[in-house]
Scaffold this active site. Structure first.
Site, mmCIF file in Angstrom:
data_model
loop_
_atom_site.group_PDB
_atom_site.id
_atom_site.type_symbol
_atom_site.label_atom_id
_atom_site.label_comp_id
_atom_site.label_asym_id
_atom_site.label_seq_id
_atom_site.Cartn_x
_atom_site.Cartn_y
_atom_site.Cartn_z
ATOM 1 C CG ASP A 24 -27.459 -29.004 21.837
ATOM 2 O OD1 ASP A 24 -27.835 -29.543 20.925
ATOM 3 O OD2 ASP A 24 -26.611 -29.043 23.136
ATOM 4 C CE LYS A 129 -26.651 -32.723 22.411
ATOM 5 N NZ LYS A 129 -26.511 -31.814 23.150
ATOM 6 C CB CYS A 162 -23.319 -30.201 23.113
ATOM 7 S SG CYS A 162 -23.933 -29.590 24.483
#
Ligand code: TIU
Length: 220
Positions: A24, A129, A162
């Site tokens: 990310d 995701k 995450c």
């Protein structure tokens, strides 16, 4: 096999069955004006990750290691975003709202994509995701299985959200995980410190931790 100094013990891996995972590293988390900032965070704390991670990425590419990027985000109609996630917190701008870089955390928008410094190149895998973990509702498990990957070098943001969720999921699936300490970042310094400690505590309860310098030296 390659062995590097790590906490709580030396970490051994075979580059041919190892993937570098960048979690990310998206504009919405790292640029002022994105989702991260809308939650009240100082994005400067995450930006410390960019330089060391660029070094690891270059070393991995030179060594021919599999590189996997992830992006957290949602379909334009938000059908893959649970209402609980949409409602969560009290951000000035919510997921799907128009932000400075397009609709926040929406696939295809400028802000949803990976920062220029770490942009994927041809042949690298990009996993979209909807959740915090990279395995939930994605093709990641199938990709790793197809490439016979057994070890993950994990980087990205944020350490306690995450990165942690993904490492815990990977550990439960049998992967050996090394988290690169200066290549993961948190908006909260205390979460960064404790988040890293939690990974390697109790004899590497769900992973090992090392610095980028050790990883780069091993890939040389
Ligand atoms: N990528 C990731 O960690 N998503 C988050 O929302 N993290 C926060 O810390 N907010």
């Amino acid at each position: 096999m390659t062995e590097i100094p790590a906490t709580p013990s030396p970490f051994t891996f075979d580059p041919t069955t190892t993937a570098l995972v960048l979690i990310d590293m998206q504009r919405d988390f790292l640029l002022p004006g994105g989702f991260g900032e809308s939650l009240g965070n100082d994005v400067a704390l995450l930006r410390t990750v960019i330089d060391p991670l660029a070094g690891v990425l270059a070393a991995a590419r030179a060594a021919g290691i599999t590189v996997i990027h992830t992006r957290e985000g949602h379909l334009p109609d938000l059908s893959d975003c649970p209402p609980s996630k949409l409602r969560r917190g009290n951000p000035s701008q919510r997921i799907g709202d128009q932000g400075r870089f397009g609709r926040i955390l929406i696939r295809g928008e400028y802000g949803h994509d990976i920062i220029d410094e770490l942009a994927p190149i041809d042949g690298e895998i990009v996993i979209d995701k909807p959740g915090k973990g990279a395995f939930y509702a994605t093709e990641l498990a199938a990709v790793l299985h197809r490439q016979s990957i057994t070890t993950l070098l994990v980087t990205g943001v944020t350490t306690e959200v995450c990165v942690h969720t993904t490492v815990r999921e990977a550990n439960d699936r049998g992967y050996e995980c090394l988290v690169i300490a200066d290549c993961v970042g948190s908006y909260f310094p205390e979460f960064q410190r404790v988040g890293l400690s939690m990974i390697s505590a109790q004899g590497a309860i769900f992973g090992w931790v090392a610095d980028s310098a050790a990883v780069i030296a091993a890939l040389d």
